[in-house]
Design a protein around this motif. Structure first.
Motif, short mmCIF file in Angstrom:
data_model
loop_
_atom_site.label_atom_id
_atom_site.label_comp_id
_atom_site.label_asym_id
_atom_site.label_seq_id
_atom_site.Cartn_x
_atom_site.Cartn_y
_atom_site.Cartn_z
N ARG A 1 9.97 3.14 3.78
CA ARG A 1 10.35 4.23 2.89
C ARG A 1 10.97 3.69 1.60
O ARG A 1 11.81 2.80 1.63
CB ARG A 1 11.36 5.14 3.58
N THR A 2 10.54 4.26 0.48
CA THR A 2 11.05 3.82 -0.81
C THR A 2 12.25 4.63 -1.27
O THR A 2 12.94 4.23 -2.20
CB THR A 2 9.96 3.96 -1.89
N ALA B 1 -2.71 8.78 -3.17
CA ALA B 1 -2.30 8.06 -1.97
C ALA B 1 -2.87 8.71 -0.71
O ALA B 1 -3.10 9.92 -0.67
CB ALA B 1 -0.77 8.03 -1.87
N MET C 1 0.83 -1.19 0.00
CA MET C 1 0.00 0.00 0.00
C MET C 1 0.87 1.25 0.00
O MET C 1 1.77 1.38 0.82
CB MET C 1 -0.91 0.01 1.24
N ARG C 2 0.61 2.15 -0.92
CA ARG C 2 1.39 3.38 -1.03
C ARG C 2 0.75 4.48 -0.19
O ARG C 2 -0.45 4.71 -0.25
CB ARG C 2 1.47 3.84 -2.49
N GLU C 3 1.57 5.14 0.65
CA GLU C 3 1.12 6.26 1.46
C GLU C 3 2.16 7.37 1.40
O GLU C 3 3.34 7.12 1.12
CB GLU C 3 0.91 5.83 2.91
N ILE C 4 1.72 8.60 1.66
CA ILE C 4 2.61 9.75 1.67
C ILE C 4 2.62 10.33 3.08
O ILE C 4 1.60 10.77 3.59
CB ILE C 4 2.18 10.83 0.66
N ARG D 1 11.79 7.75 -2.41
CA ARG D 1 11.19 8.84 -3.19
C ARG D 1 10.67 9.92 -2.25
O ARG D 1 9.94 9.62 -1.30
CB ARG D 1 10.05 8.34 -4.08
N GLU E 1 7.52 9.08 0.51
CA GLU E 1 6.71 7.96 0.03
C GLU E 1 7.07 6.70 0.79
O GLU E 1 8.25 6.38 0.98
CB GLU E 1 6.95 7.74 -1.46
N VAL E 2 6.03 5.97 1.25
CA VAL E 2 6.23 4.66 1.84
C VAL E 2 5.32 3.66 1.13
O VAL E 2 4.23 4.01 0.67
CB VAL E 2 5.93 4.64 3.36
N VAL E 3 5.80 2.45 1.01
CA VAL E 3 5.00 1.35 0.46
C VAL E 3 5.07 0.22 1.47
O VAL E 3 6.15 -0.22 1.85
CB VAL E 3 5.54 0.89 -0.92
N ASN E 4 3.89 -0.21 1.92
CA ASN E 4 3.81 -1.21 2.99
C ASN E 4 4.63 -0.78 4.21
O ASN E 4 5.37 -1.57 4.81
CB ASN E 4 4.25 -2.59 2.49
#
Length: 246
Positions: A39-40, A89, A1-4, A42, A33-36
């Motif tokens: 931090r990615t 997001a 899940m992508r969240e900002i 980005r 940006e985080v996914v699950n």
């Protein structure tokens, strides 16, 4: 899940005022940006010219003076890039209503669609529910979760100008991860899966006695190997440990 995860720095606390010249404005925004929950790498970061003064008491918090800010673009000149980054997001902030109010005030001035309440996640509300009665400021949570172990200089944040939108967003990303269970968790996104696992943990352990073999297995050692082993033991002497346990 992508969240900002995001944070803003402003000229004050009142994004709306009858006199437009007295409206407080965003002077910095930082997005991570985080996914699950991880931090990615980005990020989005920008300073803005607020077209108004920055009170000295606010400068002591984030260190951003008008002399510096007037050399940067206005919010409306960067809004398209910002909206492209956040896309659809969920937006996670600490005391989210504050940042939501300022963000929507800036979007309104640009003639852009406002962001609804359903888009925002408030980590302050999550922390207060998890730690009732305790201080739940971002600094307090960073100290509670020992974020200095991850390279964050928490001591520097106590001094003048120690807060910044991007570094606060990075800290918030780590705090959010810990509020959700930390890196050691096994993420079970399906409620049914989680319920099944919980039931398995609570189920009593049953031990089943193994039945003996109807006939012993045949020895794999040859007669020659047995004779060689016996000859080796004879060379060890009378006090050899093998003679006591063999």
């Amino acid at each position: 899940m992508r969240e900002i995860l995001f944070d803003t720095e402003t000229t004050g606390v009142f994004p709306d005022h009858e006199d437009p010249k007295l409206c407080d404005r965003i002077v910095e925004i930082g997005c991570v940006e985080v996914v699950n929950l991880e931090r990615t790498g980005r990020e989005f970061h920008a300073y803005f010219n607020p077209d108004r003064d920055v009170p000295e008491e606010v400068v002591r918090v984030h260190g951003l003076r008008l002399e510096f800010l007037r050399n940067h673009k206005r919010f409306g000149e960067v809004v398209a890039e910002l909206l492209e980054f956040i896309a659809d997001a969920p937006l996670v902030a600490h005391n989210a209503s504050f940042d939501q109010g300022f963000l929507n005030a800036e979007l309104r001035r640009c003639g852009r669609d406002l962001l609804g309440n359903e888009r925002f996640v408030d980590t302050l509300a999550i922390a207060r529910k998890r730690f009732p009665g305790a201080s739940c400021s971002l600094d307090a949570l960073a100290k509670r979760f020992q974020l200095d172990r991850y390279g964050f200089d928490l001591a520097a944040r106590k001094g003048a100008g120690g807060h910044g939108a991007l570094v606060d967003s990075r800290i918030l990303a780590e705090v959010y991860l810990h509020l959700k269970g930390g890196r050691e968790q096994r993420l079970a996104f399906d409620a049914g899966e989680a319920a099944t696992e919980n039931a398995a943990v609570l189920r009593a352990v049953e031990f089943v006695r193994r039945q003996p073999r109807p006939a012993p297995l045949a020895a794999l050692v040859t007669a020659e190997e047995q004779a060689a082993h016996a000859a080796f033991i004879e060379k060890l002497g009378e006090n050899a440990i093998w003679r006591k346990v063999g």
